[in-house]
Design an enzyme around this catalytic site. Sequence first.
Site: not given
Length: 273
Positions: A95, A224, A253
Amino acid sequence: MSYFTTSDGAEIYYTDQGSGQPIVLSHGWPLSSDAWQVEIKRFTDAGYRVIAHDRRGHGRSSKVIDGHDMTTFAKNLSELIEHLDLHNIVVIGHSTGGGEVVRYAAQFGKGRVAKVVTAGAVPPIMLKSESNPEGTPIEALDDIRANVLKDRSQFWNELSVPFYGANRPGQDVSEGLKQDFWRQGMLVGLAAAYDCVKAFSETDQTEDLKAIDVPMFIAHGDADQIVPIAAAAQKSIKLVKDATLKVYPGASHGIWGAYQDELDQDILDFIKK
């Protein structure tokens, strides 16, 4: 517990375990190096030296009021790596951490980085615009900032649901996993939690991706709900000279469950190539 002080005075917590080729792990927002506990064990068991840090303002690192931008994150990482005198490194970022390691590899890590891995990463740019219609609208990002200020404890509870895909049918996301997301979120300083939204969504890393000159593995779940795959991995793969993209069907995610098992093995296989 180990700490390193950056050139601008931030105390960065890190863990350094195992021996062998170094793997450096960079966590997502609003988490800490604790998010990598499974990988730390698996990768050290596989014969690697594994380093994971808490980004400035996060986890056990000092709650500084400033420097919550992608360049400072990458510079802090560079200083830690130089402090430990690491070479032939595999940098792995999830991320926001994906943005951090991409900027590090492109602008600070020449000659030290052997391979780059990202999972659900934010590059090239997350913000929706005319040139990036697949991105996240500024209104949604403003809502995140408003909720962080209003009641971050409740917001972390609520955010854990789409983060791990717990709102999708058939997803057996445990309460413990969601509570650990809340726990890590509550350790981040408010300034870092707020300012990182701009850092992870508005930083254009197109040129960073073009500058990466080592092999890169790009992982992204097609379910995600936090970082849109169409604005991220599917564009990044077109910008990196030597990259492999793997899309994980149904993966969220957050890295957990069967997705985590498959991803970790894929990373180990990629390192060995």
